[in-house]
Design a protein around this motif. Sequence first.
Motif, short mmCIF file in Angstrom:
data_model
loop_
_atom_site.label_atom_id
_atom_site.label_comp_id
_atom_site.label_asym_id
_atom_site.label_seq_id
_atom_site.Cartn_x
_atom_site.Cartn_y
_atom_site.Cartn_z
N LEU A 1 9.42 6.16 2.73
CA LEU A 1 8.42 6.95 2.07
C LEU A 1 7.01 5.92 2.04
O LEU A 1 5.75 6.35 2.57
N SER A 2 7.23 4.81 1.53
CA SER A 2 6.28 4.09 1.26
C SER A 2 5.83 3.42 2.61
O SER A 2 4.61 3.08 2.44
N ILE B 1 5.93 4.45 5.55
CA ILE B 1 5.25 5.47 6.12
C ILE B 1 3.78 5.79 5.77
O ILE B 1 2.82 5.79 6.47
N ARG B 2 3.67 5.93 4.34
CA ARG B 2 2.16 6.03 3.88
C ARG B 2 1.53 4.80 4.16
O ARG B 2 0.43 4.81 4.43
N LEU C 1 9.12 16.22 5.66
CA LEU C 1 8.71 15.86 4.73
C LEU C 1 8.41 17.02 3.68
O LEU C 1 8.52 17.06 2.41
N LYS D 1 2.33 12.81 -1.29
CA LYS D 1 1.06 11.76 -0.75
C LYS D 1 1.27 11.47 0.66
O LYS D 1 0.11 11.29 0.97
N VAL D 2 2.35 11.24 1.13
CA VAL D 2 2.47 10.94 2.44
C VAL D 2 1.92 12.20 3.64
O VAL D 2 1.04 11.72 4.42
N LYS E 1 -1.96 12.13 3.21
CA LYS E 1 -2.36 10.79 3.80
C LYS E 1 -2.44 11.15 5.44
O LYS E 1 -3.52 10.63 5.93
#
Length: 422
Positions: free
Chosen positions: A278-279, A281-282, A302, A322-323, A326
Amino acid sequence: MSVYYNGTREITLADIFIKILDELACYSESEQEQKILEMNGLMEKMDKEEFKSVFTEELFNIINKMIEEEKLSMENACLLLKCIGYWNTLKGEWIYDFKHSLLCSRFMKMIIDENEKTEGKDEKLLVDLCEIYVSLSYYFQYELLSICVPCLLKVAFEREKCKETQKEVEMALLALSGIYKLNEFGEGLYFNEVKEIIKFHQEFHNLTHLAYYSAWKFLIYRFHRQEDLYDTVVYELHFVREAGRELEELVKCVDWKKKEEEKREKEMKYITTIYRWLSTIRRFFSDYVLKEENCFALIACLTRLCRSARENFIYISSLAFKVIKKIADTRQSLISVNILVKGGAIDFALEEIQQPTLDTELADECYAFFKKVFRKLREKKYCDIDKAMNKAMRKIIIEKLEEEGFDDIFKSSFHFLPYLRT
């Protein structure tokens, strides 16, 4: 922090770790190996704070002295330090004291000396030293990186599927994934090597979940804002598709109804890898606007993750949303709103706002998400691109808000609904 009791005295995992280290010199080489594996189990159970508290400059100097006095063989010292480096990287910690220790100075010299040998070079020792240096350092000397990175990439090219080889490859790639500033030494450095590792796995599936993620992280940070490498990452290696597929597989490996303290060690490893994906991808969507690739599968995945993790792993659910936010923010067409609707993101955001006990951070993210969606539907450039789609998206969102009784809330809070109706 895990605490055990010996009579009336508290004993922490850190206490047990230090005690075993102090006693290592009393054991034979084979017994030392077994004790180090026991220490590895203790490190796995430590939380971040306890883990960080153990590994001081003093501790690394003690290990250095044990090597110097031949109380700890180099082979066992490397085994112990590789375990420390592995958990350091996996827990996402920085051990600042290693850089200042005598042990670090010893290993840096050994790496250079071993690499310069023309005869009698110990390849395994060099690999171990490189892995330890990279996984325990937060600042890297270029001279050392120019030796360590190719050395670890060579290990990562091993393509056997046996468990032992897969573990070695995983540890090498995990160590490499912790290097953030490699771009300072040349744009696209080692890009082609990692690309080949990823392509081979896509065809033959020889990497573990963690190893595959680590290869992608190393690659993503290598081409930070380098448009000439964009097409390779998106269209040749299919980053968005692969990220979605990996998340789908990892999500199925976890029983989300169990609380964190009830999880088995294997499940927690999957959850950690999900968080890392996730981090990354963001980070990708922070740097790039996806031009044409269809994000529907990723958005849908997601959204499912948001729902699955909502009850017992709110930090995973929050990061997943959050992703989504974004991606919604960076897409440059009305298709983005269509994907958000079809992928279930709009429904999840409404469900979250209706929760009787709101997680403030996630609720705030949901409100901010709606603001972005509304703003996109109002902007003239999107209206002019496809008026029919714009009208259809407005209608869908208005109906969803009205069904759930949220039209008045958004009208009074953000003054966006009147614009949707126009």
